[in-house]
Design an enzyme around this catalytic site. Structure first.
Site, PDB file in Angstrom:
ATOM      1  NE  ARG A  15      -4.013  -0.110   1.966  1.00 23.01           N
ATOM      2  CZ  ARG A  15      -4.430  -1.031   2.820  1.00 23.01           C
ATOM      3  NH1 ARG A  15      -3.915  -1.079   4.029  1.00 23.01           N
ATOM      4  NH2 ARG A  15      -5.341  -1.899   2.485  1.00 23.01           N
ATOM      5  N   GLY A  16       2.000   1.194   0.695  1.00 20.78           N
ATOM      6  CA  GLY A  16       2.896   2.346   0.738  1.00 20.78           C
ATOM      7  C   GLY A  16       3.439   2.690  -0.634  1.00 20.78           C
TER       8      GLY A  16
END
Length: 321
Positions: free
Chosen positions: A260-261
């Site tokens: 997600r980062g």
């Protein structure tokens, strides 16, 4: 009619303002979490940005209760109170009316009111976890579903979610914090010159809001033009493989959980490039975004007591060579 403090007139807090502008260009970023001291302009900045944006079509904003609406309305800004119940947030179905009259009687909630605009939650770390989880789910999907006793109502709920909080009053669970796209830190200014300038501008706004807004009108128009240009140019901004590799190496270096980062880093860097009206994302864009996109996704390292921002900056130096 209430006049909002101009976004361009906010002194300092550059990281917070940049994060909000990026979210305004690309709502897929996933919202902004603002941690910091009270009285540092968090809600003022969000209200100011909402007031700055051009009006939206009435049928794409606010309540979705099936009543036809036309014309244009200001961008919605909804302030979610801490004591809000789930029914008030998502909306309520009138079962008695539905069963008796055979119609779906739906009372829109705060999520419906926020459609097409901003949903602001002060002290989000004090909100019940299941409400925060629900808000994040709706913000990610862009749709709110209300189900009661076999009845179901769906309506669009596309908004920029902005949460703020003071870490001293309780932390947000890492699983929930990770789902916010960007996380920024704001602190009370320590420079005398900056504090005096804040007081000067606040005093000028309180004495004559209309004159103060007029004084900043040109800067506001420039900011609005940058947002409009960024939204229009976003699909055309190129993202070279070398920059993607740089972002991935950075995430590996800091030990960010999941992907997600990296996805947020990619989207936010592209939105920043679009805001700057450039045609290609560079490593510099990734480096600017990295603290905001990754600081809330780092695993705790008992052997490294440095802050998450310092760890990211150190990793940036190492990855950049």
């Amino acid at each position: 009619m209430r006049v909002s403090f101009p976004f361009s007139a906010i002194v300092g807090q550059d990281e917070m303002k940049r994060a909000l502008l990026i979210a305004a260009v690309d709502a897929r970023i996933g919202g902004v979490m603002v941690f910091g001291d009270r009285g540092t302009g968090k809600s003022t900045a969000v209200r100011a940005l909402a007031a700055l944006l051009p009006p939206v079509r009435a049928d794409q904003a606010g309540y979705q209760d099936g009543t036809p609406r036309s014309g244009q309305v200001p961008v919605p800004f909804v302030d979610l109170p801490l004591g809000a119940t789930e029914d008030r947030v998502v909306g309520a179905l009138d079962l008695e009316r539905a069963l008796g009259a055979g119609i779906k009687a739906f009372e829109p909630g705060l999520l419906a009111r926020a459609n097409g605009g901003f949903l602001y939650i002060d002290e989000v770390n004090l909100l019940e976890d299941h409400i925060v989880d629900l808000l994040l789910d709706v913000a990610a999907s862009g749709e709110n579903v209300v189900e009661r006793e076999g009845l179901s109502v769906r309506h669009p709920a596309r908004f920029v979610l902005v949460g703020s909080g003071n870490p001293e009053e309780g932390e947000l669970r890492p699983q929930l914090l990770d789902r916010f796209g960007l996380s920024v830190e704001v602190r009370t200014p320590q420079e005398l010159e900056q504090r005096v300038e804040i007081l000067r501008r606040c005093d000028a706004f309180e004495r004559s809001p209309s004159a103060f807004v007029e004084h900043w009108a040109a800067d506001e128009r420039a900011t609005l033009a940058a947002i409009a240009r960024g939204r229009a140019g976003l699909p055309m901004v190129a993202l070279p493989d070398a920059v993607l590799a740089f972002a991935s190496r950075l995430c590996i270096a800091v030990g960010a959980d999941g992907l997600r980062g990296e996805l947020t880093l990619m989207r936010a860097a592209r939105a920043l490039a679009a805001l700057e009206a450039v045609s290609e994302v560079t490593q510099a864009h990734v480096a600017t975004i990295a603290p905001m996109a990754l600081r809330h996704r780092l695993r705790r390292n008992v052997l490294d007591e440095t802050g998450s921002t310092a760890r990211i900056l150190r990793a940036l130096e190492e990855v950049a060579g």
